[in-house]
Design a protein around this motif. Structure first.
Motif, PDB file in Angstrom:
ATOM      1  N   THR A  66       0.835  -1.202   0.000  1.00  0.00           N
ATOM      2  CA  THR A  66       0.000   0.000   0.000  1.00  0.00           C
ATOM      3  C   THR A  66       0.869   1.251   0.000  1.00  0.00           C
ATOM      4  OG1 THR A  66      -1.730   1.242   1.142  1.00  0.00           O
ATOM      5  CG2 THR A  66      -0.237  -0.012   2.531  1.00  0.00           C
ATOM      6  N   ARG A  67       0.400   2.270  -0.718  1.00  0.00           N
ATOM      7  CA  ARG A  67       1.067   3.580  -0.707  1.00  0.00           C
ATOM      8  C   ARG A  67       0.056   4.671  -0.378  1.00  0.00           C
ATOM      9  NH1 ARG A  67       6.400   3.091  -0.083  1.00  0.00           N
ATOM     10  NH2 ARG A  67       7.236   1.508  -1.447  1.00  0.00           N
ATOM     11  N   GLU A  68      -1.089   4.251   0.170  1.00  0.00           N
ATOM     12  CA  GLU A  68      -2.169   5.182   0.472  1.00  0.00           C
ATOM     13  C   GLU A  68      -1.702   6.205   1.523  1.00  0.00           C
ATOM     14  OE1 GLU A  68      -6.704   4.401   1.802  1.00  0.00           O
ATOM     15  OE2 GLU A  68      -5.640   2.642   1.048  1.00  0.00           O
ATOM     16  N   THR A  69      -2.116   7.451   1.351  1.00  0.00           N
ATOM     17  CA  THR A  69      -1.746   8.482   2.322  1.00  0.00           C
ATOM     18  C   THR A  69      -2.790   8.545   3.441  1.00  0.00           C
ATOM     19  OG1 THR A  69      -0.801   9.749   0.501  1.00  0.00           O
ATOM     20  CG2 THR A  69      -1.109  10.913   2.585  1.00  0.00           C
ATOM     21  N   PRO A  70      -2.348   8.434   4.687  1.00  0.00           N
ATOM     22  CA  PRO A  70      -3.308   8.510   5.796  1.00  0.00           C
ATOM     23  C   PRO A  70      -3.924   9.910   5.875  1.00  0.00           C
ATOM     24  CG  PRO A  70      -1.161   7.687   6.527  1.00  0.00           C
ATOM     25  CD  PRO A  70      -0.971   8.264   5.160  1.00  0.00           C
ATOM     26  N   MET A  71      -5.189   9.977   6.238  1.00  0.00           N
ATOM     27  CA  MET A  71      -5.898  11.257   6.317  1.00  0.00           C
ATOM     28  C   MET A  71      -6.098  11.637   7.777  1.00  0.00           C
ATOM     29  SD  MET A  71      -6.415  11.711   3.091  1.00  0.00           S
ATOM     30  CE  MET A  71      -7.742  12.877   2.785  1.00  0.00           C
ATOM     31  N   GLY A  72      -6.105  12.940   8.026  1.00  0.00           N
ATOM     32  CA  GLY A  72      -6.434  13.424   9.363  1.00  0.00           C
ATOM     33  C   GLY A  72      -7.929  13.343   9.593  1.00  0.00           C
ATOM     34  N   HIS A  73      -8.312  13.210  10.847  1.00  0.00           N
ATOM     35  CA  HIS A  73      -9.730  13.164  11.199  1.00  0.00           C
ATOM     36  C   HIS A  73      -9.862  13.650  12.637  1.00  0.00           C
ATOM     37  CE1 HIS A  73     -13.867  11.843  11.528  1.00  0.00           C
ATOM     38  NE2 HIS A  73     -13.552  11.147  12.612  1.00  0.00           N
ATOM     39  N   ALA A  74     -10.411  14.845  12.817  1.00  0.00           N
ATOM     40  CA  ALA A  74     -10.612  15.421  14.147  1.00  0.00           C
ATOM     41  C   ALA A  74      -9.315  15.395  14.970  1.00  0.00           C
ATOM     42  CB  ALA A  74     -11.745  14.699  14.888  1.00  0.00           C
ATOM     43  N   GLU A  75      -8.278  15.967  14.417  1.00  0.00           N
ATOM     44  CA  GLU A  75      -6.966  16.079  15.058  1.00  0.00           C
ATOM     45  C   GLU A  75      -6.279  14.742  15.322  1.00  0.00           C
ATOM     46  OE1 GLU A  75      -6.580  18.875  18.166  1.00  0.00           O
ATOM     47  OE2 GLU A  75      -7.740  20.398  17.124  1.00  0.00           O
ATOM     48  N   ARG A  76      -6.820  13.688  14.747  1.00  0.00           N
ATOM     49  CA  ARG A  76      -6.123  12.411  14.843  1.00  0.00           C
ATOM     50  C   ARG A  76      -5.858  11.890  13.427  1.00  0.00           C
ATOM     51  NH1 ARG A  76      -6.496  10.098  19.951  1.00  0.00           N
ATOM     52  NH2 ARG A  76      -6.648   7.955  19.260  1.00  0.00           N
ATOM     53  N   ILE A  77      -4.872  10.995  13.305  1.00  0.00           N
ATOM     54  CA  ILE A  77      -4.579  10.431  11.987  1.00  0.00           C
ATOM     55  C   ILE A  77      -5.262   9.074  11.878  1.00  0.00           C
ATOM     56  CG2 ILE A  77      -2.738   9.962  10.315  1.00  0.00           C
ATOM     57  CD1 ILE A  77      -0.761  11.184  12.365  1.00  0.00           C
ATOM     58  N   ARG A  78      -5.906   8.844  10.743  1.00  0.00           N
ATOM     59  CA  ARG A  78      -6.539   7.551  10.519  1.00  0.00           C
ATOM     60  C   ARG A  78      -5.547   6.590   9.894  1.00  0.00           C
ATOM     61  NH1 ARG A  78     -12.503   8.660   8.153  1.00  0.00           N
ATOM     62  NH2 ARG A  78     -13.584   8.704  10.138  1.00  0.00           N
ATOM     63  N   PRO A  79      -5.344   5.434  10.512  1.00  0.00           N
ATOM     64  CA  PRO A  79      -4.419   4.472   9.898  1.00  0.00           C
ATOM     65  C   PRO A  79      -5.014   3.915   8.600  1.00  0.00           C
ATOM     66  CG  PRO A  79      -5.537   3.486  11.783  1.00  0.00           C
ATOM     67  CD  PRO A  79      -5.960   4.931  11.751  1.00  0.00           C
ATOM     68  N   ILE A  80      -4.150   3.380   7.761  1.00  0.00           N
ATOM     69  CA  ILE A  80      -4.575   2.701   6.523  1.00  0.00           C
ATOM     70  C   ILE A  80      -4.932   1.261   6.883  1.00  0.00           C
ATOM     71  CG2 ILE A  80      -3.758   1.942   4.244  1.00  0.00           C
ATOM     72  CD1 ILE A  80      -4.184   5.020   4.598  1.00  0.00           C
ATOM     73  N   GLU A  81      -5.953   0.709   6.247  1.00  0.00           N
ATOM     74  CA  GLU A  81      -6.305  -0.690   6.546  1.00  0.00           C
ATOM     75  C   GLU A  81      -6.002  -1.567   5.337  1.00  0.00           C
ATOM     76  OE1 GLU A  81      -9.745  -0.879   8.994  1.00  0.00           O
ATOM     77  OE2 GLU A  81      -9.911  -3.071   8.823  1.00  0.00           O
ATOM     78  N   ARG A 116      -0.097   7.586  20.061  1.00  0.00           N
ATOM     79  CA  ARG A 116      -1.218   8.206  20.775  1.00  0.00           C
ATOM     80  C   ARG A 116      -2.091   9.135  19.941  1.00  0.00           C
ATOM     81  NH1 ARG A 116       0.058   6.434  25.779  1.00  0.00           N
ATOM     82  NH2 ARG A 116       2.257   5.923  26.024  1.00  0.00           N
ATOM     83  N   ALA A 117      -1.591   9.602  18.775  1.00  0.00           N
ATOM     84  CA  ALA A 117      -2.429  10.502  17.965  1.00  0.00           C
ATOM     85  C   ALA A 117      -2.980   9.778  16.740  1.00  0.00           C
ATOM     86  CB  ALA A 117      -1.634  11.734  17.545  1.00  0.00           C
ATOM     87  N   VAL A 118      -2.698   8.485  16.625  1.00  0.00           N
ATOM     88  CA  VAL A 118      -3.277   7.704  15.535  1.00  0.00           C
ATOM     89  C   VAL A 118      -4.559   7.055  16.065  1.00  0.00           C
ATOM     90  CG1 VAL A 118      -2.965   5.634  14.085  1.00  0.00           C
ATOM     91  CG2 VAL A 118      -1.125   7.317  14.285  1.00  0.00           C
ATOM     92  N   ASP A 119      -5.574   7.079  15.224  1.00  0.00           N
ATOM     93  CA  ASP A 119      -6.893   6.599  15.614  1.00  0.00           C
ATOM     94  C   ASP A 119      -6.938   5.071  15.513  1.00  0.00           C
ATOM     95  OD1 ASP A 119      -9.451   6.819  16.400  1.00  0.00           O
ATOM     96  OD2 ASP A 119     -10.209   7.792  14.577  1.00  0.00           O
ATOM     97  N   TRP A 120      -6.228   4.397  16.410  1.00  0.00           N
ATOM     98  CA  TRP A 120      -6.144   2.943  16.336  1.00  0.00           C
ATOM     99  C   TRP A 120      -7.489   2.274  16.644  1.00  0.00           C
ATOM    100  CZ3 TRP A 120      -2.194   1.189  13.831  1.00  0.00           C
ATOM    101  CH2 TRP A 120      -0.948   1.822  13.906  1.00  0.00           C
ATOM    102  N   GLY A 121      -8.352   2.962  17.404  1.00  0.00           N
ATOM    103  CA  GLY A 121      -9.627   2.349  17.802  1.00  0.00           C
ATOM    104  C   GLY A 121      -9.390   1.227  18.801  1.00  0.00           C
TER     105      GLY A 121
END
Lengths: 217, 217
Positions: A66-81, A116-121
Motif C-alpha cells: 500500500t502507498r495510500e496516504t493517511p488522512m487526518g480526522h478530528a486532530e487524529r490520523i486515521r491508519p490505513i487498513e 497516541r495521535a493515531v486513531d487505532w480504535g
C-alpha cells in the motif's frame, strides 16, 4: 536506563496488548515477521494494528502493498487498513527516496504521535515493528509504552546472534518479557535439487535462546 | 541538511582518503564489504584504517577476529592492528551483550573522538563502516568529516533497494560522490547440485545504479 526517563509507562487507550518485534541487527526479516504476525492474528479474528517504527527504512508499506496516504480526522490520523490490519508508517507520510533527516528528540516525538495521535480504535494487538538495534527510537518506545511482550528476530549467523543478545538485554533491562525468539533464514531449499542448504549454519537461534539471561539478572 | 551544522568539513590529520561504506538497510553485508575492502587495500600495500561506526551493533571485531582492548597513549587511543589494518570499534571498548544506551548527541561526540582522538597515524585510506540507514551517526559523519567518496551496499531485494535509494540521496545531499554500488547476495551456488539460486532476484543493484540521481539534482 536513563533515570530521568523512568516515567510510569502509559497504556494506549483501546489497545489491549502492545507487542514489540525487535532485532539487534537489520536485514534479518524483522518486518517480514511483523507483517506475518499481524496478518495471521487478523485472520484468527483478532483486531490488529501494525506500527512501523523504523522511520529511516520503513518497509511495511512495500510489504503490505500500500502507498495510500493517511488522512487526518478530528486532530487524529486515521491508519490505513490492508488485509484486515490497521497500518501506520513513516513510509506512508514520507514516500519516495528522500531520507528522513530527523534526529533523536524529533523521533521520540513522532513515535509518541504514532502511538497516541493515531486513531487505532479498539485493538486486541498492536504490533510494533521496531527499527534494528537498540538506538533512540527503540529505547524511547520500550521505556515509555506499556509493552506486553517482545519477539526478537535473528538469523543463525554469528553477527546476527551477537546483536540479538544486545536486544534481549535491552528488553530485560526495561522489564519487557521476551515472548519468543524467531530464527529466520535458517535454511533454504534449493529450487533445483530440493536439497537443504544451511546458509548461515542452522540452530544458532535455539542455542542463543537456551543461553538467554534469566528474567531477574 | 540542518543549516546550523553546515560547518566547514575538516580533514583528519594524516589521513589521505576517507571512504564511507553505507547502506540503507541493515543485514546486506556492509561490514563484510568494509572488512574486505580494508584488507584488500592493505594487501596492495596501502596504509589502511577501519573505523566501525555502528555503535549499536559493532560487528567489525567479530569479523576481524579480535577482542583486544585499545590502550590510551598520550591522551590518544591506539587502534588495534589486525591483518595489516588499524581498527577502532565500540565493540572493542564495550564488549559483551550489554547494549550501548547512548542517544544522538553522545553518539555525535564519540564519532568525533573516533575520528580525531584515535592515533590513526599516516593512512592512505580510512574506511568507515557506517551504521545502517540515514540516522544520527551517519548524518553527523557525512556532514562533519571530509569524505572522499561513498560505497553503497545493497542486496537485489526490493526492500533493500528501497532503502539504498535513501542512502544515495543522503550522500548526494551532502555532496559526497558515490564511488560505487555493491550488489551483495546476488545469488548462491547450491553446494549440492552447484546450480545457481537467485535468492533475492538478481540485477536489482545494477538497475538501481542506472537510475541513480545525477550529481547535481
Amino acid at each position: 536506563m536513563h533515570p530521568q526517563q523512568e516515567l510510569p509507562k502509559a497504556p494506549i487507550a483501546g489497545v489491549k496488548h502492545l507487542v514489540a518485534v525487535g532485532s539487534g541487527k537489520g536485514g534479518v526479516g524483522k518486518t517480514t515477521v511483523s507483517v506475518n504476525l499481524a496478518i495471521s492474528l487478523a485472520r484468527l479474528g483478532r483486531k490488529v494494528g501494525l506500527l512501523d517504527a523504523d522511520v529511516y527504512g520503513p518497509n511495511v508499506p512495500l510489504m503490505m502493498g500500500t502507498r495510500e496516504t493517511p488522512m487526518g480526522h478530528a486532530e487524529r490520523i486515521r491508519p490505513i487498513e490492508k488485509y484486515g490490519v490497521k497500518i501506520m508508517s513513516m513510509g506512508l507520510l514520507n514516500p519516495g527516496d528522500k531520507p528522513l533527516v530527523w534526529r533523536g528528540p524529533m523521533l521520540h516525538n513522532v513515535m509518541q504521535q504514532f502511538l497516541r495521535a493515531v486513531d487505532w480504535g479498539e485493538l486486541d494487538y498492536l504490533i510494533i515493528d521496531l527499527p534494528p538495534g537498540t538506538g533512540d527510537v527503540s529505547l524511547s518506545l520500550v521505556q515509555n509504552a506499556l509493552i506486553s511482550g517482545a519477539v526478537v528476530v535473528t538469523t543463525p549467523s554469528d553477527v546476527s546472534l551477537e546483536d540479538a543478545r544486545k536486544a534481549v538485554y535491552m528488553f530485560h533491562q526495561v522489564k519487557v518479557p521476551i515472548i519468543g525468539m524467531v530464527e529466520n533464514m535458517s535454511f533454504l531449499n534449493c529450487p533445483h535439487c530440493h536439497e537443504r542448504i544451511d546458509v548461515f549454519s542452522h540452530g544458532g537461534g535455539r542455542r542463543k535462546q537456551a543461553r538467554r539471561p534469566s528474567a531477574s539478572p
